[in-house]
Write a protein that holds these residues in place. Sequence first.
Motif, PDB file in Angstrom:
ATOM      1  N   ARG B  61       1.000  -1.178  -0.165  1.00 59.27           N
ATOM      2  CA  ARG B  61      -0.053   0.020  -0.120  1.00 59.27           C
ATOM      3  C   ARG B  61       0.855   1.318   0.022  1.00 59.27           C
ATOM      4  NH1 ARG B  61      -3.500   1.038   5.314  1.00 59.27           N
ATOM      5  NH2 ARG B  61      -1.894   1.179   6.898  1.00 59.27           N
ATOM      6  N   ASN B 217     -11.832   3.555 -13.497  1.00 56.81           N
ATOM      7  CA  ASN B 217     -11.096   3.166 -12.021  1.00 56.81           C
ATOM      8  C   ASN B 217      -9.579   3.729 -12.432  1.00 56.81           C
ATOM      9  OD1 ASN B 217     -13.318   0.970 -12.345  1.00 56.81           O
ATOM     10  ND2 ASN B 217     -12.913   1.179 -10.349  1.00 56.81           N
ATOM     11  N   LYS B 253      -7.829  10.109 -11.321  1.00 51.68           N
ATOM     12  CA  LYS B 253      -7.777   8.742 -11.591  1.00 51.68           C
ATOM     13  C   LYS B 253      -6.453   8.430 -12.285  1.00 51.68           C
ATOM     14  CE  LYS B 253     -11.459   7.175  -9.900  1.00 51.68           C
ATOM     15  NZ  LYS B 253     -11.424   6.976  -8.602  1.00 51.68           N
ATOM     16  N   GLN B 264      -2.594  -1.213  -8.857  1.00 53.71           N
ATOM     17  CA  GLN B 264      -3.678  -0.830  -8.071  1.00 53.71           C
ATOM     18  C   GLN B 264      -5.116  -2.112  -8.264  1.00 53.71           C
ATOM     19  OE1 GLN B 264      -5.530   2.981  -9.653  1.00 53.71           O
ATOM     20  NE2 GLN B 264      -7.575   2.234  -9.424  1.00 53.71           N
ATOM     21  N   VAL B 265      -4.987  -2.778  -9.279  1.00 53.48           N
ATOM     22  CA  VAL B 265      -5.857  -3.623  -9.418  1.00 53.48           C
ATOM     23  C   VAL B 265      -5.926  -5.081  -8.372  1.00 53.48           C
ATOM     24  CG1 VAL B 265      -6.663  -6.045 -11.007  1.00 53.48           C
ATOM     25  CG2 VAL B 265      -6.347  -3.804 -11.919  1.00 53.48           C
ATOM     26  N   LEU B 268      -7.458  -3.195  -5.290  1.00 50.53           N
ATOM     27  CA  LEU B 268      -8.750  -2.807  -5.342  1.00 50.53           C
ATOM     28  C   LEU B 268      -9.696  -3.784  -4.833  1.00 50.53           C
ATOM     29  CD1 LEU B 268     -10.798  -0.441  -6.095  1.00 50.53           C
ATOM     30  CD2 LEU B 268     -10.458  -1.248  -8.689  1.00 50.53           C
ATOM     31  N   SER B 271      -9.663  -4.810  -1.436  1.00 54.17           N
ATOM     32  CA  SER B 271     -10.042  -3.988  -0.625  1.00 54.17           C
ATOM     33  C   SER B 271     -11.659  -3.671  -0.437  1.00 54.17           C
ATOM     34  CB  SER B 271      -9.435  -2.451  -0.565  1.00 54.17           C
ATOM     35  OG  SER B 271      -8.046  -2.822  -0.282  1.00 54.17           O
ATOM     36  N   ALA B 272     -12.095  -3.753  -1.916  1.00 57.96           N
ATOM     37  CA  ALA B 272     -13.535  -3.298  -1.870  1.00 57.96           C
ATOM     38  C   ALA B 272     -14.517  -4.536  -1.553  1.00 57.96           C
ATOM     39  CB  ALA B 272     -13.889  -2.973  -3.567  1.00 57.96           C
ATOM     40  N   THR B 281     -11.908  -6.685 -16.077  1.00 59.87           N
ATOM     41  CA  THR B 281     -11.142  -5.214 -15.706  1.00 59.87           C
ATOM     42  C   THR B 281     -10.824  -5.024 -17.214  1.00 59.87           C
ATOM     43  OG1 THR B 281     -10.261  -6.325 -13.713  1.00 59.87           O
ATOM     44  CG2 THR B 281      -8.791  -4.704 -14.819  1.00 59.87           C
ATOM     45  N   ILE B 322      -8.927   5.454  -4.059  1.00 64.67           N
ATOM     46  CA  ILE B 322      -9.127   4.619  -5.252  1.00 64.67           C
ATOM     47  C   ILE B 322     -10.682   4.195  -5.374  1.00 64.67           C
ATOM     48  CG2 ILE B 322      -7.100   3.832  -6.091  1.00 64.67           C
ATOM     49  CD1 ILE B 322      -7.600   1.034  -4.527  1.00 64.67           C
ATOM     50  N   LYS B 323     -11.457   4.697  -4.275  1.00 63.43           N
ATOM     51  CA  LYS B 323     -13.112   4.511  -4.118  1.00 63.43           C
ATOM     52  C   LYS B 323     -13.365   3.194  -3.915  1.00 63.43           C
ATOM     53  CE  LYS B 323     -14.012   8.903  -5.113  1.00 63.43           C
ATOM     54  NZ  LYS B 323     -12.392   9.476  -5.349  1.00 63.43           N
ATOM     55  N   CYS B 324     -12.512   2.401  -2.867  1.00 61.73           N
ATOM     56  CA  CYS B 324     -12.902   0.996  -2.876  1.00 61.73           C
ATOM     57  C   CYS B 324     -13.870   0.733  -1.670  1.00 61.73           C
ATOM     58  CB  CYS B 324     -11.287   0.273  -2.485  1.00 61.73           C
ATOM     59  SG  CYS B 324     -10.856   0.574  -0.668  1.00 61.73           S
TER      60      CYS B 324
END
Lengths: 174, 748
Positions: B61, B217, B253, B264-265, B268, B271-272, B281, B322-324
């Motif tokens: 992270r 994303n 972004k 990031q993938v 992401l 975490s989401a 993806t 990253i809006k997770c």
Amino acid sequence: MTAVDDFRTRATDSASVVHELASWPDVARLALEVAEGGWIAITPSLSTAQPSLTAALRDHLLEPSSEAPFYSVADVAVGIVHAVLAIAETGSVLLAQHEPSDRSVSMLSKTAIQVVDRDCVLDSLDEVADWLAINSSEVSLATLVTGPSRTADIERSLTIGVQGPADLHLVVLG
Amino acid sequence: MTLLTDLAAARAQFQARYQGALSNDPLSEGLLNFQRSWRDTRDAQLVDLESILGRDRDALRHSLAEMKDRVIADLDVHLNRFHETAEAAGATVVEVTSAAEANIYIARLCQARGVRTVVKGKSMVTEEIDLNEYLADEGIQAIETDLGEWLLQLDGDRPSHLVMPAIHLRRHEVAGVLQRELGRYFDPDDIPAMVYSARTELREKFLTAGVGITGANALISSTGSVMIVTNEGNGELSASLPPVHVVVAGIEKLVPTAADAIDQVRLLARSATAQPISTYTSFFTGPAPSSDVPREMHIVLVDNGRRAMAADPAFADALRCIKCGACANVCPAYQVVGGHAFGHVYTGPIGLVNTAFHHGIEFSEGPQSLCLSCGACETVCPVDIALPRQILQIRRRVTSELGVSRSRRIAMRLFASPRFVDIASRILAYAMLPFRRGNFISSPFIKFAPARIRRLIAWRTPPALHSRPARSRAELRATAPPTAQTEATGRRVTLFLQCISDRLAPEVAVASADLIRAAGCEVVVPDEQHCCGLPAIDSGDDDNARRMARHTLEVLGATNEEPGDIVTPSPSCAIAMLHDYERLFEGDPIWAARARALQGRVYDLTDYLVGPARLPNGSLARGDAGPVAIDRFCQSANILGRGDTIDELVRGLTGAQIVPLQEAEVCCGFGGSTSLAAPDLSHGVLDRKLDSVRASGAHVLLTDNTGCLLHLRGGTDAAHLPIQVQHVAEYLAARLPDRSRSPRTLRR
């Protein structure tokens, strides 16, 4: 463990069904079996590249029309696509879907069969990054697909099959 | 609108949402189950990722955060690069400053192409700019295609979570919406049938819509690609089937390369949704070739407050987001009231921060007041955003820009005065004597009290003020032989009593002194000490915070000509001194230097007992060894990074049976002044803790923070839970050799 073994494990975890088949006619037999008499769509490019597949599918074959690439194959029983890579790290395949017809076959079929050559099964997602760095300018859409379409939007209850294919068969070829 | 009318509207809107959420029990039950299962699965996914990559999660992270920081620091370079590469691939790229500009561009584009129906993939930015409403006013129908978003649109509702927008809806509510809108029966227990209705209803829309709108994303500047991640496949269909694809994305972004996007993938989806990777993806680079129809791709890059964030050193980090939604998934306040109250358009902890930039500080005011400052959000953020610090910073801005109520300001000013607090608390203690029951204040007349008062105390019996505070007690300065030789033997320790221990739980202060002496230290208790200033820090009142901090620094400095250790039974005060003072005195080098001098000297008591003042194992093996549960003060766990050291300490010293406490490190709901400002919320969070306590089967519950001690004591008393709640210090000190021979009861 080989990359294919890892790939099978991870792909199965994400609800894909993995097959190891020797040839394109074997893929055709799998498609005819899962189509249960329904139509089977393949892209024009795959049709040209693999005449043995086209021949084996015979009168079940449906190709997207160039005038209405999406309408013509919407909700077809099975769509077959040839993936460029498979990734053991996540059990994913990478589809190059430049033409609208490529996208229609992979996105609108009820069951998708994604075929990857054995030597294109690689270990890490880093390979996808490398592929994208080289090929993005030529390919308007590359999609990493991991399992069938799913949602958990109603009370977090996992339901397979929303907008994309509800069943996903992955074939490691050769 | 002027700020004043906006403020009134924002306050009314927040109150309506908050009150609505408080009376919605199924909402909090659903979110509790969700948070628990997410935590387990997500943790397992990160362990898996660590083994795949051979790197630990913090390293991963941190490197993702560094990548985002490089972009934020050089936004224009990456923007220009993306602009070039995306246009080279055939896309049209436009940069817009405001929400209105974005909406106008998209509406004009639809009108120019003669398009009346638009399909949409899930996009938080379009929620941010209110695109659907704008398009509707222009006669263009925008149809959401993500299942959750579609259900909310049918119901006239808004997302309550960044990733799972309809998480607040129960299955019978979904069935009701579908039945009303589609005109046929839906069985609430047949979720697949409800899911498939979206496929049936939306398939024709995908095929006929003239424009498809999606978010992004990531925007890869080296290739001009737009990365879109979904599980349903609706984003890919929205982007591919209509002839025109419009991407709406915030400028944050941007990522430099495809390899960065892949990094990031990896974090992401874990975490989401706690998946290793989402189902689809997709990397879109320019429009598909025009075969059947001319195909276009437009990319609308939205600023709307982002450049202001990037330029603000206190908030630039928040642009890494990253809006997770992970921050919401561990937030105890979010669990009780959900995202409609805890957040504005952007929900959860990150929403408390970025709302101020995207929608205005007036829409942050209400939601930020619900933050309990437990610090859990920061521990799970995949890009390491300092959310607790930023939420406090927003609180300070709310205080300075919107003002605090006069009564609150006066109360804090009075509280900052040691002399006033001393006299007032002694008078109050005597005045309350008739209502005193042990450590509590209680009275049969409470049921006749006004509803406002009952809401404050019915679920948590208030603690009694002691007429003789700890500082006035001889026991505090008694001498006693050491129990054993320790590393701290011979040291001079200044005991910082902490205001709560001093007046409301003097037994904790006395126990602390006894334990430090047992380790062979000399205990010094400065008489002039007062509050460290934490309540003022927590409420965003820096003036009064500095007043109390300066006083504390004077007192702690003055008694220790030769620097010695400073120990407090309250980790929250230690955290304030070690983590908040420096910021408080930014721009004041003299006081900042004095604050820095505390580093390495200030210890939380339990850290001191685990560290230099560690007594030998078995040295306190006396008295009842029955099942003990240990609540881990959330800030000790989340900010100090303390694991199960207290469990080991208590087990080692006393041999007591420690039973596991589920979610031991989740906040108990005290949250300092938040439990007074938002008592219903605090009550909801407390109930979660008490359920775990009940399930543990413990006879004794220990905690390491005095504020939480009183909160848990009052809560267990009001709930008639037959369990003894003690500070770790009390439990241990009661087992000291001299104490256990003649158990000392504190006089009132």
